[in-house]
Enzyme design. Structure first.
Site, short mmCIF file in Angstrom:
data_model
loop_
_atom_site.label_atom_id
_atom_site.label_comp_id
_atom_site.label_asym_id
_atom_site.label_seq_id
_atom_site.Cartn_x
_atom_site.Cartn_y
_atom_site.Cartn_z
N HIS A 151 0.60 -1.31 -0.08
CA HIS A 151 -0.01 0.00 0.18
C HIS A 151 0.71 1.36 0.09
CE1 HIS A 151 -3.50 -2.53 1.11
NE2 HIS A 151 -2.39 -3.24 2.05
N SER A 272 14.35 21.48 -16.25
CA SER A 272 13.48 22.15 -16.52
C SER A 272 13.72 23.48 -17.24
CB SER A 272 12.86 22.57 -14.95
OG SER A 272 11.89 23.81 -15.31
N LYS A 278 16.09 21.87 -11.22
CA LYS A 278 15.31 20.51 -11.44
C LYS A 278 16.08 19.63 -12.33
CE LYS A 278 11.63 19.76 -10.55
NZ LYS A 278 10.31 19.95 -11.37
N GLU A 285 9.73 8.21 -15.92
CA GLU A 285 8.25 8.55 -16.35
C GLU A 285 7.82 7.98 -17.45
OE1 GLU A 285 9.62 12.78 -15.46
OE2 GLU A 285 7.50 12.86 -14.66
#
Ligand code: ARG
Length: 463
Positions: A151, A272, A278, A285
């Protein structure tokens, strides 16, 4: 001359034309045509001299299509008609003998089966390379403790090597699935003709041998209408992409500042355009996001085949784009995963700190009570009470006093504090398949043997 007096409507032509995507069948179509021509020699449709001219002509077609700037013409409906046209341009009217004893129905099924064979093997090869990376990483991080999750809540500690090997076994099953797709595509439909077989007793087994098929289809109706091998590939590709998506997803989480378990190499991350600090895990992803489209490719083909009357229907032309999309996607993802894993760095301290959470020993304490004769369900309740005490009193489990322990159970003594000293939680998982060091060593050995079998398989298929 033709049965038709009218030309196709341009709108129908665009709908019907498959050359925009089935050009990828070209090398298979040419190989197949060469083998078919040899079959036609055996039944006397072609002379030796004609076979040689057709064979050489098909090589010319292959070369022409490879020329820079080569383009199909508007009249090329699909790859089969295009190859026929180009062969005619190369060798003249003799090209017209090649379609003898063959329909585009068994021709296209055979080309697609060849594609599935080639790319199932490629997927096995790429999965093997990714398995090798995972195994290497697992060996290097064999004894690094980390929290295991259910979980997405900290559950029980495990070794990082053990966690990484979980992905190894997923890919090992994918290899079996791709192997199944390969076997399922190793039955040659050619000879089924349009649907009933053909009037020439071509030695199908010789043609199959020539083209690398293991078997020939037993029923021409099934031969012309079967696309199970496409679905078998797509099912394997869906499962494999799903596995990679789970890996990608974990890496996205783990590389966040919140977890801080790992860092990707710069070559697999991006910055970024607005926030200079970043470093984004785009590669992970995208592994996560590519997976559903492969499942959608499966859905497209099974939906297209659903309730389709036998044998061939033009519907079946729609098998190719999803198949090619899945091939491109899964091969790219497997390849990129290998590269991404090659440069990943894990943070031992962060992993260890997260796994040091004493609450992760709750099951150990329950098992301690079980060893003293308390039924597990009862023990589970006692430990639940201790956890509540600790939380309510703002202390850790080991900060509970012996008196407080006894309030919960007479069986809780010094051994309780002993259990909370950490390594034991991991090392107590001695069972086969568990995270304990010895079991993990056995697992690593098994993984090496599995990988060796995958490599041997690829070599055998390639030879
Ligand atoms: N382009 C077609 C396909 O991909 C080839 C088979 C055409 N057969 C036919 N009977 N029109 O399915």
């Amino acid at each position: 001359m033709s049965r038709f007096r009218k030309d196709p409507d341009p709108r129908f032509w665009r709908l019907n034309r498959s050359i925009e995507f089935d050009w990828r069948l070209a090398p298979y179509d040419i190989d197949q045509s060469q083998a078919h021509a040899r079959g036609l020699l055996e039944v006397g449709v072609l002379s030796e001299e004609e076979l040689e001219r057709i064979d050489a002509g098909l090589e010319q077609v292959r070369a022409r299509m490879a020329e820079p700037g080569f383009e199909f013409v508007d009249a090329d409906e699909d790859i089969h008609m295009a190859v026929e046209r180009l062969l005619g341009e190369a060798i003249g009217p003799l090209a017209g003998k090649l379609p003898t004893g063959r329909s585009r129905n068994d021709q296209v099924a055979t080309d697609v089966a060849m594609v599935v064979q080639a790319h199932s093997l490629r997927a096995i090869e790429l999965a093997g390379a990714t398995m090798e990376r995972l195994l290497g990483l697992a060996e290097r991080h064999r004894d690094w403790p980390m929290p295991g999750y259910t979980h997405l809540q900290r559950a029980q500690p495990v070794y990082l090597g053990h966690h990484l090997l979980a992905y190894f076994w997923m890919l090992a099953r994918d290899v079996l699935r791709f192997q199944f797709a390969l076997d399922s595509a190793s039955v040659m439909p050619l000879g089924s003709g349009a649907l009933a077989g053909v009037n020439w007793e071509i030695d199908r087994r010789a043609v199959a041998d020539d083209l690398g098929f293991e078997h020939v289809s037993a029923n021409s109706i099934d031969g012309a209408s079967n696309r199970d091998f496409v679905l078998d590939y797509l099912a394997a590709a869906s499962a494999c992409s799903m596995h990679l998506s789970r890996l990608g997803s974990e890496i996205v989480l783990w590389s966040s500042s919140e977890f801080g378990f790992c860092e990707l190499d710069e070559s697999f991350s991006s910055g970024s355009s607005i926030m200079p600090q970043k470093k984004n895990p785009d590669s992970a992803e995208l592994l996560r996001a590519k997976s559903p489209r492969v499942a959608a490719d499966y859905a497209a083909v099974i939906g297209m085949m659903h309730a389709l009357p036998l044998t061939y229907g033009k519907d079946m032309q729609e098998d190719k784009e999803p198949l090619f999309d899945a091939i491109d996607t899964v091969e790219l993802c497997l390849d990129a995963t290998g590269g991404m894993l090659a440069g990943i760095e894990f943070d031992r301290e962060r992993l260890e700190a997260a796994s040091g959470d004493e609450m992760l020993a709750a099951t150990e304490i329950a098992d301690l009570l079980v060893r003293k004769g308390v039924p597990f369900r009862e023990a589970h309740g006692i430990v639940g009470g201790l956890v509540r005490d600790a939380i309510e009193r703002g202390r850790s489990l080991s900060e509970l006093t012996p008196e407080e322990l006894r309030e919960r159970s007479e069986h809780l003594d010094e051994a309780f504090y002993e259990v909370l000293r950490r390594e034991s939680w991991l090392e107590s998982k001695r069972i086969e398949g568990g995270t304990g060091s010895e079991a993990l060593t056995d697992q690593v050995e098994l993984a090496h043997a599995t990988l060796a079998a995958v490599r041997a398989r690829v070599l055998e298929e390639r030879s």
